[in-house]
Design an enzyme around this catalytic site. Structure first.
Site, short mmCIF file in Angstrom:
data_model
loop_
_atom_site.label_atom_id
_atom_site.label_comp_id
_atom_site.label_asym_id
_atom_site.label_seq_id
_atom_site.Cartn_x
_atom_site.Cartn_y
_atom_site.Cartn_z
N SER A 140 0.84 -1.19 0.00
CA SER A 140 0.00 0.00 0.00
C SER A 140 0.87 1.24 0.00
O SER A 140 2.01 1.20 0.49
CB SER A 140 -0.90 0.01 1.23
OG SER A 140 -1.59 1.24 1.37
N TYR A 152 -2.23 0.14 10.82
CA TYR A 152 -2.39 -0.39 9.47
C TYR A 152 -1.19 -0.01 8.62
O TYR A 152 -0.62 -0.85 7.91
CB TYR A 152 -3.68 0.14 8.84
CG TYR A 152 -3.83 -0.26 7.38
CD1 TYR A 152 -4.23 -1.54 7.04
CD2 TYR A 152 -3.54 0.64 6.36
CE1 TYR A 152 -4.34 -1.92 5.71
CE2 TYR A 152 -3.66 0.28 5.03
CZ TYR A 152 -4.06 -1.01 4.71
OH TYR A 152 -4.17 -1.39 3.39
#
Length: 209
Positions: A140, A152
């Site tokens: 990501s 995250y």
């Protein structure tokens, strides 16, 4: 095309979003796909839609290494090989940052996003090496930028490290390693639609490329 000549792509997190879009696109391009995720009902529906000659589904918790091993063995028994693996399963957390987020959400993200991806590699690499195939990981942009209070983000930094580390480990084996690091993608990962974001097909095209 002879079935034995059609490459086999194993996809984790295949029941929705990027994984589902990749499965559809892969079949369109001649692959057979092994669909892996926790949601057995969604997987079965997708496998039926794609057709038994193109797809088969296995419910699997990626945080359980033994379960991933058994799944890989079953995929090989069914299709005869695994040419490529897309370690795509992932999950998000809850708000609150390091000051207030529930610690259970951290554990879940670490187990799914980091250990789940690593377990997928450990379980499948021997087969991918036989095929001199390809490993793809869903990282990501959150694994490149500093996001305030984001566990995250920390897990996706770890996925980036796994990708780079794997590339060095298997250099010379003939296996390629690709780390995808998309920005926001409009998937069920989010509670609300993100119309301004990338679409699952955008990332799926990158996978198939």
């Amino acid at each position: 095309m002879n079935e034995s000549n059609r490459k086999v792509l194993l996809i984790t997190g295949a029941s929705s979003g990027i994984g589902e879009a990749t499965a559809r696109m892969a079949v369109d391009q001649g692959y057979r796909v092994a669909l892996v995720a926790r949601s057995e009902e969604k997987l079965r529906a997708l496998a039926e839609e794609l057709g038994p000659e193109n797809a088969a589904a296995w419910a699997c918790d990626v945080t359980d290494f033994d379960e991933q091993q058994r799944t890989v063995e079953t995929v090989v028994a069914h299709f005869g090989a695994i040419d490529a693996v897309f370690a795509n399963a992932g999950t998000g957390g809850e708000p609150g940052g390091f000051s207030g987020a529930p610690v259970e959400s951290w554990r879940t993200m670490v187990e799914v996003n980091i250990l789940g991806a690593a377990y997928t590699l450990r379980a499948s690499l021997a087969e991918v090496k036989k095929a001199r195939g390809h490993v793809i990981l869903t990282g990501s942009v959150a694994g490149r930028r500093t996001l305030a209070g984001s566990m995250y983000s920390a897990t996706k930094w770890a996925v980036s490290a796994i990708g780079y580390g794997l590339r060095e480990e298997i250099k010379g084996s003939g296996v390629r390693v690709t780390l995808l690091e998309p920005g926001m993608v409009d998937t069920p990962f989010f509670d609300e639609a993100k119309p301004e974001a990338l679409k699952p097909d955008d990332t799926a095209r990158a996978v198939l490329y």
